[in-house]
Design an enzyme around this catalytic site. Structure first.
Site, PDB file in Angstrom:
ATOM      1  N   GLY A  47      -5.343   9.224   8.612  1.00 12.99           N
ATOM      2  CA  GLY A  47      -4.285  10.198   8.351  1.00 12.99           C
ATOM      3  C   GLY A  47      -2.976   9.981   9.090  1.00 12.99           C
ATOM      4  CD1 TRP A  96       0.552   4.796   8.277  1.00 11.23           C
ATOM      5  CD2 TRP A  96       1.104   4.158   6.205  1.00 11.23           C
ATOM      6  NE1 TRP A  96       0.872   3.458   8.315  1.00 11.23           N
ATOM      7  CE2 TRP A  96       1.208   3.038   7.069  1.00 11.23           C
ATOM      8  CE3 TRP A  96       1.395   3.982   4.853  1.00 11.23           C
ATOM      9  CZ2 TRP A  96       1.613   1.782   6.615  1.00 11.23           C
ATOM     10  CZ3 TRP A  96       1.788   2.737   4.391  1.00 11.23           C
ATOM     11  CH2 TRP A  96       1.905   1.639   5.269  1.00 11.23           C
ATOM     12  CG  ASP A 108      -1.894   0.939   6.157  1.00 13.08           C
ATOM     13  OD1 ASP A 108      -1.532  -0.252   6.145  1.00 13.08           O
ATOM     14  OD2 ASP A 108      -2.233   1.532   7.199  1.00 13.08           O
ATOM     15  CG  ASP A 158      -9.353   6.328   2.877  1.00 14.89           C
ATOM     16  OD1 ASP A 158      -8.404   5.709   3.405  1.00 14.89           O
ATOM     17  OD2 ASP A 158     -10.535   5.913   2.910  1.00 14.89           O
ATOM     18  CE  LYS A 184      -3.361  -2.956   5.507  1.00  9.28           C
ATOM     19  NZ  LYS A 184      -3.886  -2.213   6.644  1.00  9.28           N
TER      20      LYS A 184
HETATM   21  C1  LIG Z   1      -5.957   0.643   7.510  1.00 12.71           C
HETATM   22  S1  LIG Z   1      -6.755   2.045   6.824  1.00 12.71           S
HETATM   23  C2  LIG Z   1      -5.399   3.144   6.552  1.00 12.71           C
HETATM   24  C3  LIG Z   1      -4.830   3.745   7.816  1.00 12.71           C
HETATM   25  C4  LIG Z   1      -3.826   4.842   7.528  1.00 12.71           C
HETATM   26  N1  LIG Z   1      -2.606   4.299   6.941  1.00 12.71           N
HETATM   27  C5  LIG Z   1      -3.458   5.603   8.773  1.00 12.71           C
HETATM   28  O1  LIG Z   1      -2.374   5.372   9.332  1.00 12.71           O
HETATM   29  O2  LIG Z   1      -4.244   6.465   9.191  1.00 12.71           O
HETATM   30  C6  LIG Z   1      -7.167   1.481   5.200  1.00 12.71           C
HETATM   31  C7  LIG Z   1      -7.928   2.481   4.374  1.00 12.71           C
HETATM   32  O3  LIG Z   1      -8.056   2.015   3.024  1.00 12.71           O
HETATM   33  C8  LIG Z   1      -9.191   2.677   2.482  1.00 12.71           C
HETATM   34  N2  LIG Z   1      -9.618   2.103   1.201  1.00 12.71           N
HETATM   35  C9  LIG Z   1     -10.126   0.872   0.950  1.00 12.71           C
HETATM   36  N3  LIG Z   1     -10.427   0.722  -0.347  1.00 12.71           N
HETATM   37  C10 LIG Z   1     -10.099   1.894  -0.964  1.00 12.71           C
HETATM   38  C11 LIG Z   1     -10.193   2.362  -2.315  1.00 12.71           C
HETATM   39  N4  LIG Z   1     -10.663   1.579  -3.291  1.00 12.71           N
HETATM   40  N5  LIG Z   1      -9.772   3.618  -2.594  1.00 12.71           N
HETATM   41  C12 LIG Z   1      -9.293   4.413  -1.596  1.00 12.71           C
HETATM   42  N6  LIG Z   1      -9.180   4.017  -0.294  1.00 12.71           N
HETATM   43  C13 LIG Z   1      -9.589   2.789   0.022  1.00 12.71           C
HETATM   44  C14 LIG Z   1     -10.232   2.515   3.604  1.00 12.71           C
HETATM   45  O4  LIG Z   1     -11.272   3.461   3.464  1.00 12.71           O
HETATM   46  C15 LIG Z   1      -9.373   2.718   4.862  1.00 12.71           C
HETATM   47  O5  LIG Z   1      -9.505   4.025   5.374  1.00 12.71           O
END
Ligand SMILES: C[S@@+](CC[C@H](N)C(=O)[O-])C[C@H]1O[C@@H](n2cnc3c(N)ncnc32)[C@H](O)[C@@H]1O
Length: 245
Positions: A55, A57, A116, A75, A156
């Protein structure tokens, strides 16, 4: 060894700053730095935050758009509530999740998409890159039709195969497509953010097969074997066929 120490030290410094300022992740500063560079969000904007857990972002987006704005975060993992945001749990590539996102927007189009998103890492670099790029392509396919004229899209990406093709696929849709490495992620990984500004749906029209051709050339394979389904943009990820396969 010294480089590794410097990287860890820098990461720790961002983490400490995140805790001090009430953010859930040091990544929050990456979005702040992207916003500071490109003036992404305005008060009252509608923002879609893809891959929002835990959370960080979402917190930054909610601050930037204020009370009149709308932030929808999605997510696979449940995310603790963020004041001023609507959080959904689901796979963004899944039709049912996509319908819930559209419903949450309440008929408004999106001003800014931020993604992200990171898939689980298998450790097989080439496969991981293919999966990550396919995920990005699917986010693009879903969200671009919801993005208003003049809107922005940030995602990203990891340095490697498919980036040039993604940039080429995005260019007809936006006035400016830039790679940007925020200070908070520098020296830490191969990640970079693709920042696409001023959506111009009136110019882009349909994506032709040139993107597919460009991808096949980039992967330098006479008989490419797709590891994923073709995304509707015509952007697809193919895996290089190795001698041993
Ligand atoms: C690096 S984290 C994001 C961090 C976030 N931007 C923050 O600042 O808190 C990447 C996220 O992408 C999610 N993710 C990966 N594949 C996904 C999908 N198909 N649908 C939704 N979320 C996904 C992962 O569960 C993970 O929580």
């Amino acid at each position: 060894m010294a480089d590794r120490w410097v990287q860890d030290h820098q990461r720790d410094a961002w983490r400490r700053q995140a805790v001090a300022e009430g953010y859930r992740t040091r990544s929050a500063f990456k979005l702040k730095q992207i916003h500071n560079k490109f003036s992404l969000m305005l008060k009252g904007d509608v923002v879609l935050d893809v891959g929002c857990h835990p959370g960080g972002w979402t917190q930054v987006a909610a601050e930037l758009v204020g009370e009149e704005g709308v932030v929808v975060g999605v997510d696979l993992e449940p995310t603790k509530p963020v004041e001023g945001a609507r959080i959904l749990v689901g796979d963004i590539t899944d039709g049912e999740t996509q319908s819930r996102v559209v419903e949450s927007l309440g008929g408004r189009s999106i001003n800014v998409v931020v993604s992200d998103i990171s898939p689980d890492i298998t450790g097989r670099w080439e496969m991981d890159q293919a999966i990550a790029m396919d995920l990005v392509a699917k986010v693009v396919d879903f969200s671009l039709p919801l993005l208003c004229p003049g809107g922005s899209f940030v995602t990203k990406v990891f340095q490697g195969y498919g980036i040039e093709e993604l940039v080429a696929a995005m260019k007809p849709h936006f006035s400016k497509v830039k790679r940007f490495s925020p200070e908070a992620s520098r020296n830490s990984s191969s990640e970079v953010y693709l920042v696409c500004v001023n959506h111009k749906p009136w110019v882009a029209g349909e994506q032709g097969p040139e993107v597919v051709t460009a991808m096949e050339k980039a992967f330098d394979d006479s008989s490419p074997e797709p590891v994923t389904e073709m995304a509707a943009t015509g952007f697809r990820v193919v895996r290089k066929r190795h001698e041993e396969e």
